[in-house]
Design a protein around this motif. Sequence first.
Motif, PDB file in Angstrom:
ATOM      1  N   PRO A 165      -3.619  28.170  42.336  1.00  0.00           N
ATOM      2  CA  PRO A 165      -2.280  28.750  42.356  1.00  0.00           C
ATOM      3  C   PRO A 165      -1.494  28.462  41.086  1.00  0.00           C
ATOM      4  N   MET A 174      10.239  35.159  40.496  1.00  0.00           N
ATOM      5  CA  MET A 174      10.018  35.128  41.943  1.00  0.00           C
ATOM      6  C   MET A 174      10.663  36.321  42.626  1.00  0.00           C
ATOM      7  N   HIS A 185       9.014  39.785  40.771  1.00  0.00           N
ATOM      8  CA  HIS A 185       7.549  39.890  40.722  1.00  0.00           C
ATOM      9  C   HIS A 185       6.982  38.900  41.733  1.00  0.00           C
ATOM     10  N   PRO A 186       7.197  39.153  43.004  1.00  0.00           N
ATOM     11  CA  PRO A 186       6.968  38.135  44.041  1.00  0.00           C
ATOM     12  C   PRO A 186       5.525  37.699  44.232  1.00  0.00           C
ATOM     13  N   ARG A 187       4.548  38.443  43.733  1.00  0.00           N
ATOM     14  CA  ARG A 187       3.153  38.022  43.907  1.00  0.00           C
ATOM     15  C   ARG A 187       2.635  37.253  42.709  1.00  0.00           C
ATOM     16  N   LEU A 188       3.433  37.088  41.678  1.00  0.00           N
ATOM     17  CA  LEU A 188       2.971  36.420  40.461  1.00  0.00           C
ATOM     18  C   LEU A 188       2.819  34.920  40.654  1.00  0.00           C
ATOM     19  N   ASP A 216       2.989  31.294  43.035  1.00  0.00           N
ATOM     20  CA  ASP A 216       2.830  30.725  44.370  1.00  0.00           C
ATOM     21  C   ASP A 216       3.994  29.824  44.747  1.00  0.00           C
ATOM     22  N   ALA A 250      11.690  42.385  48.048  1.00  0.00           N
ATOM     23  CA  ALA A 250      10.563  41.506  47.724  1.00  0.00           C
ATOM     24  C   ALA A 250      10.152  40.710  48.960  1.00  0.00           C
ATOM     25  N   ASP A 251       8.863  40.429  49.049  1.00  0.00           N
ATOM     26  CA  ASP A 251       8.327  39.624  50.154  1.00  0.00           C
ATOM     27  C   ASP A 251       7.817  38.310  49.577  1.00  0.00           C
ATOM     28  N   LEU A 252       8.536  37.227  49.868  1.00  0.00           N
ATOM     29  CA  LEU A 252       8.169  35.908  49.372  1.00  0.00           C
ATOM     30  C   LEU A 252       7.544  35.034  50.450  1.00  0.00           C
ATOM     31  N   SER A 253       7.062  35.661  51.501  1.00  0.00           N
ATOM     32  CA  SER A 253       6.388  34.877  52.539  1.00  0.00           C
ATOM     33  C   SER A 253       5.162  34.202  51.937  1.00  0.00           C
ATOM     34  N   ARG A 257       5.365  31.805  49.848  1.00  0.00           N
ATOM     35  CA  ARG A 257       5.795  31.184  48.608  1.00  0.00           C
ATOM     36  C   ARG A 257       6.766  30.048  48.929  1.00  0.00           C
TER      37      ARG A 257
END
Length: 211
Positions: free
Chosen positions: A100, A117, A120-123, A125, A144-147, A149
């Motif tokens: 990660p 974050m 670019h929420p998938r960049l 961890d 954005a989905d930060l689940s 993270r």
Amino acid sequence: MSGVADFVHVVEPAHRPRTPTLLLLHGTGADERDLLPLGRVLAPGAALLSPRGRVDEHGMNRWFRRLREGVFDVDDVIDRAEELAAWVPVALEHHGLAAPVVAVGFSNGANIAAALMLLHPRLLDGAVLLGGGYPLQGREPGAADLSGRAAFLGVGLTDPISTPDQARLLADHLSALGADVELSEHPGGHQVPPAVLEGARSWFEGRFGPR
């Protein structure tokens, strides 16, 4: 297309197996070597990737432009976050660094890490955000989905640069988007006292330490 040479940077390879990569993001006026000691304290043996901000403010390195103290050029925040987000995977692949990936930012560096974050929420961890606030001032980050993270925020209650209200606003936004957020407040100003550093280290070890 982003190339690894787009950002001046330094790399320290991992010295322990199954450790994450720390993306170190310095504060205003610092450079790519400033947060290396912090990275070694937070995650001994982890890989360190530390770029230099490309904005020059009267000879000081920054990650994005500001209109005046405490007021950001939000369009530039968005553009610079996109540049950095495009560069990070290229640099990881070029240097053979592993996921990660956890950003560690101080002040202006914490703000660009927060923008990564949110936009670019998938960049990333996770992130350790020290002395930062909400970088999109007056704008919503979108859906954005930060689940999955996580973020650790450290802020001084007398910080005149990144105020507690801004840090709390950032924490609220990250939490609303699904991130697991820990907010650590201390009585000081715009610095990282030992208690906050130890809290960040313990948080990091619990979240991203070797299994």
